[in-house]
Design a protein around this motif. Structure first.
Motif, PDB file in Angstrom:
ATOM      1  N   GLU A 136       0.825  -1.208   0.000  1.00 45.18           N
ATOM      2  CA  GLU A 136       0.000   0.000   0.000  1.00 45.18           C
ATOM      3  C   GLU A 136       0.862   1.262   0.000  1.00 45.18           C
ATOM      4  OE1 GLU A 136      -2.809  -0.078   3.144  1.00 45.18           O
ATOM      5  OE2 GLU A 136      -3.946  -1.781   2.337  1.00 45.18           O
ATOM      6  N   GLU A 137       1.895   1.266   0.849  1.00 46.64           N
ATOM      7  CA  GLU A 137       2.770   2.433   0.926  1.00 46.64           C
ATOM      8  C   GLU A 137       3.549   2.618  -0.371  1.00 46.64           C
ATOM      9  OE1 GLU A 137       3.177   4.845   3.191  1.00 46.64           O
ATOM     10  OE2 GLU A 137       1.449   4.010   4.241  1.00 46.64           O
ATOM     11  N   PHE A 138       3.989   1.528  -0.967  1.00 39.21           N
ATOM     12  CA  PHE A 138       4.728   1.607  -2.222  1.00 39.21           C
ATOM     13  C   PHE A 138       3.864   2.201  -3.330  1.00 39.21           C
ATOM     14  CE2 PHE A 138       5.859  -0.253  -6.349  1.00 39.21           C
ATOM     15  CZ  PHE A 138       7.193   0.135  -6.449  1.00 39.21           C
ATOM     16  N   ILE A 139       2.637   1.712  -3.450  1.00 39.76           N
ATOM     17  CA  ILE A 139       1.716   2.202  -4.494  1.00 39.76           C
ATOM     18  C   ILE A 139       1.392   3.680  -4.268  1.00 39.76           C
ATOM     19  CG2 ILE A 139      -0.623   1.980  -5.416  1.00 39.76           C
ATOM     20  CD1 ILE A 139      -0.416  -1.044  -4.741  1.00 39.76           C
ATOM     21  N   LYS A 140       1.136   4.034  -3.023  1.00 40.55           N
ATOM     22  CA  LYS A 140       0.826   5.431  -2.685  1.00 40.55           C
ATOM     23  C   LYS A 140       2.006   6.339  -3.006  1.00 40.55           C
ATOM     24  CE  LYS A 140      -0.538   8.344   1.235  1.00 40.55           C
ATOM     25  NZ  LYS A 140      -0.831   8.361   2.697  1.00 40.55           N
ATOM     26  N   GLY A 141       3.212   5.879  -2.638  1.00 42.11           N
ATOM     27  CA  GLY A 141       4.410   6.684  -2.863  1.00 42.11           C
ATOM     28  C   GLY A 141       4.695   6.903  -4.343  1.00 42.11           C
ATOM     29  N   MET A 142       4.545   5.873  -5.149  1.00 42.96           N
ATOM     30  CA  MET A 142       4.811   5.995  -6.582  1.00 42.96           C
ATOM     31  C   MET A 142       3.784   6.906  -7.263  1.00 42.96           C
ATOM     32  SD  MET A 142       7.602   4.461  -7.171  1.00 42.96           S
ATOM     33  CE  MET A 142       7.506   4.809  -8.916  1.00 42.96           C
ATOM     34  N   LYS A 143       2.537   6.821  -6.858  1.00 41.09           N
ATOM     35  CA  LYS A 143       1.492   7.630  -7.498  1.00 41.09           C
ATOM     36  C   LYS A 143       1.585   9.107  -7.106  1.00 41.09           C
ATOM     37  CE  LYS A 143      -1.994   4.075  -8.393  1.00 41.09           C
ATOM     38  NZ  LYS A 143      -3.381   3.627  -8.193  1.00 41.09           N
ATOM     39  N   SER A 144       2.144   9.395  -5.935  1.00 43.01           N
ATOM     40  CA  SER A 144       2.244  10.791  -5.487  1.00 43.01           C
ATOM     41  C   SER A 144       3.595  11.421  -5.822  1.00 43.01           C
ATOM     42  CB  SER A 144       2.011  10.868  -3.971  1.00 43.01           C
ATOM     43  OG  SER A 144       3.010  10.130  -3.271  1.00 43.01           O
ATOM     44  N   MET A 145       4.498  10.652  -6.410  1.00 46.96           N
ATOM     45  CA  MET A 145       5.845  11.145  -6.694  1.00 46.96           C
ATOM     46  C   MET A 145       5.806  12.197  -7.803  1.00 46.96           C
ATOM     47  SD  MET A 145       9.218   8.948  -7.823  1.00 46.96           S
ATOM     48  CE  MET A 145       9.104   7.915  -6.350  1.00 46.96           C
ATOM     49  N   PHE A 146       6.564  13.285  -7.609  1.00 45.76           N
ATOM     50  CA  PHE A 146       6.637  14.339  -8.625  1.00 45.76           C
ATOM     51  C   PHE A 146       7.345  13.816  -9.873  1.00 45.76           C
ATOM     52  CE2 PHE A 146       6.349  17.017  -4.757  1.00 45.76           C
ATOM     53  CZ  PHE A 146       5.202  17.711  -5.099  1.00 45.76           C
ATOM     54  N   GLN A 147       6.975  14.386 -11.009  1.00 43.97           N
ATOM     55  CA  GLN A 147       7.511  13.912 -12.291  1.00 43.97           C
ATOM     56  C   GLN A 147       9.022  14.104 -12.375  1.00 43.97           C
ATOM     57  OE1 GLN A 147       5.842  12.195 -14.638  1.00 43.97           O
ATOM     58  NE2 GLN A 147       7.864  11.901 -15.544  1.00 43.97           N
ATOM     59  N   ILE A 148       9.547  15.202 -11.808  1.00 40.66           N
ATOM     60  CA  ILE A 148      10.987  15.451 -11.881  1.00 40.66           C
ATOM     61  C   ILE A 148      11.769  14.334 -11.181  1.00 40.66           C
ATOM     62  CG2 ILE A 148      10.998  16.917  -9.811  1.00 40.66           C
ATOM     63  CD1 ILE A 148      13.264  18.509 -11.085  1.00 40.66           C
ATOM     64  N   LYS A 149      11.203  13.819 -10.094  1.00 40.41           N
ATOM     65  CA  LYS A 149      11.868  12.731  -9.376  1.00 40.41           C
ATOM     66  C   LYS A 149      11.768  11.432 -10.163  1.00 40.41           C
ATOM     67  CE  LYS A 149      12.374  10.684  -4.810  1.00 40.41           C
ATOM     68  NZ  LYS A 149      11.907  10.686  -3.393  1.00 40.41           N
ATOM     69  N   LYS A 150      10.629  11.191 -10.810  1.00 39.74           N
ATOM     70  CA  LYS A 150      10.484   9.996 -11.635  1.00 39.74           C
ATOM     71  C   LYS A 150      11.480  10.015 -12.799  1.00 39.74           C
ATOM     72  CE  LYS A 150       5.564   9.090 -10.745  1.00 39.74           C
ATOM     73  NZ  LYS A 150       4.213   8.984 -11.359  1.00 39.74           N
ATOM     74  N   THR A 151      11.648  11.190 -13.408  1.00 39.44           N
ATOM     75  CA  THR A 151      12.594  11.312 -14.513  1.00 39.44           C
ATOM     76  C   THR A 151      14.018  11.030 -14.048  1.00 39.44           C
ATOM     77  OG1 THR A 151      11.163  12.976 -15.560  1.00 39.44           O
ATOM     78  CG2 THR A 151      13.462  12.875 -16.294  1.00 39.44           C
ATOM     79  N   GLU A 152      14.359  11.555 -12.870  1.00 37.67           N
ATOM     80  CA  GLU A 152      15.696  11.331 -12.312  1.00 37.67           C
ATOM     81  C   GLU A 152      15.904   9.851 -11.991  1.00 37.67           C
ATOM     82  OE1 GLU A 152      19.138  13.365 -11.746  1.00 37.67           O
ATOM     83  OE2 GLU A 152      17.313  14.569 -11.591  1.00 37.67           O
ATOM     84  N   MET A 153      14.886   9.214 -11.429  1.00 36.63           N
ATOM     85  CA  MET A 153      14.979   7.790 -11.101  1.00 36.63           C
ATOM     86  C   MET A 153      15.169   6.950 -12.358  1.00 36.63           C
ATOM     87  SD  MET A 153      12.161   7.115  -8.106  1.00 36.63           S
ATOM     88  CE  MET A 153      12.454   5.339  -8.158  1.00 36.63           C
ATOM     89  N   LEU A 154      14.432   7.289 -13.405  1.00 34.42           N
ATOM     90  CA  LEU A 154      14.527   6.527 -14.645  1.00 34.42           C
ATOM     91  C   LEU A 154      15.946   6.604 -15.213  1.00 34.42           C
ATOM     92  CD1 LEU A 154      13.273   4.850 -16.886  1.00 34.42           C
ATOM     93  CD2 LEU A 154      12.493   6.979 -17.969  1.00 34.42           C
TER      94      LEU A 154
END
Length: 285
Positions: free
Chosen positions: A122-140
């Motif tokens: 639950e926490e993982f799904i919540k965290g991924m859905k609320s993550m800002f796009q800039i952080k997702k881009t950096e992670m990728l």
């Protein structure tokens, strides 16, 4: 008679500052060199000393561009251990899963259901859905580089990861707070009829650090009335420069510069903007 007069005058001049000097009570001052501020709360004791509590708030870059050479050198030394880690801990499988997620091939629910490294779905799904796009881009970008290292297992791909991490640290600002107390004694300059509250300090630690900080009055005249504000000047001296502070830090390398904290409002917000921070980290020191 002359001797008694001299003793009386000496005693009077010695005791005068403790009773006649103005004191800093409460205030906020701003570092003129760095993005940092100090709030202080001072009380005068019965013996004329000034007991002050400080809260320092600072913001600084996590890494500097010139730190890269050392990071590359350290990474090369750690390369054999890094090869072992990606071969034994399933890191490469995790990077592939995250690439699929961040590129939209998998949903957070799908990854949470099948990935062994997700302990709280639950926490993982919540965290991924609320993550800002800039952080997702950096992670990728990071996981793509990690995947490349997993496949090639060479120094070049490993150093690429190191340089990406350093680049992010250069764009990361660390915010920290520090609480401390100091005791001050008033020192009078009879020539100019002014003085300063100077910290009382003894050598401390393996470096023999002696605090030399002080409060200096700043007189502002508005109409016919003089108002006293206070600047705080921070400085320390290293009395044992041949000592070792901690780890590889030598006492001779410690900062002995003077830093002026000005009472007037500063452009702290502009300074923080000029630091160029994409990320903020809170640091204990």
């Amino acid at each position: 008679m002359i001797l008694r007069a001299f003793i009386f005058l000496f005693t009077f001049l010695t005791l005068l500052p403790a009773y006649a000097a103005e004191i800093p009570t409460m205030g906020l001052v701003y570092n003129t060199k760095e993005v940092s501020s100090l709030s202080y709360d001072c009380q005068q004791s019965s013996d004329g000393l000034l007991e002050c509590k400080f809260v320092q708030i600072s913001a600084r870059k996590k890494s500097k561009p010139e730190d890269l050479d050392k990071k590359v050198k350290d990474a090369l030394a750690q390369f054999p251990e890094a090869i072992k880690e990606i071969s034994s801990e399933g890191v490469c499988t995790q990077s592939t899963d995250f690439i699929s997620l961040l590129e939209g091939e998998k949903t957070p629910e799908e990854l949470a259901e099948n990935a062994s490294f997700v302990s709280n779905k639950e926490e993982f799904i919540k965290g991924m859905k609320s993550m800002f796009q800039i952080k997702k881009t950096e992670m990728l970008k990071t996981f793509v580089a990690l995947d490349e290292f997993c496949k090639k297992k060479d120094e070049q791909s490993y150093l690429k990861l190191t340089k990406m991490e350093h680049d992010k640290e250069v764009r990361t600002c660390q915010v920290s707070s520090n609480v401390f107390t100091q005791t001050f004694k008033y020192v009078q300059d009879y020539t100019s009829n002014s003085g300063a509250w100077v910290v009382q300090s003894q050598p401390e630690g393996p470096c023999g650090i002696v605090q030399l900080s002080r409060f200096e009055p700043v007189i502002t005249k508005i109409g016919d009335t003089n108002y006293t504000n206070w600047n705080y000047i921070a400085k320390k001296a290293i009395t044992n420069p041949k000592g070792q502070a901690f780890l590889e830090l030598k006492c001779s390398n410690l900062d002995q510069n003077e830093y002026v904290y000005d009472w007037q409002s500063s452009t702290q917000e502009d300074d923080l903007y000029r630091l160029g921070c994409d990320y903020i980290e809170f640091s204990p020191i």
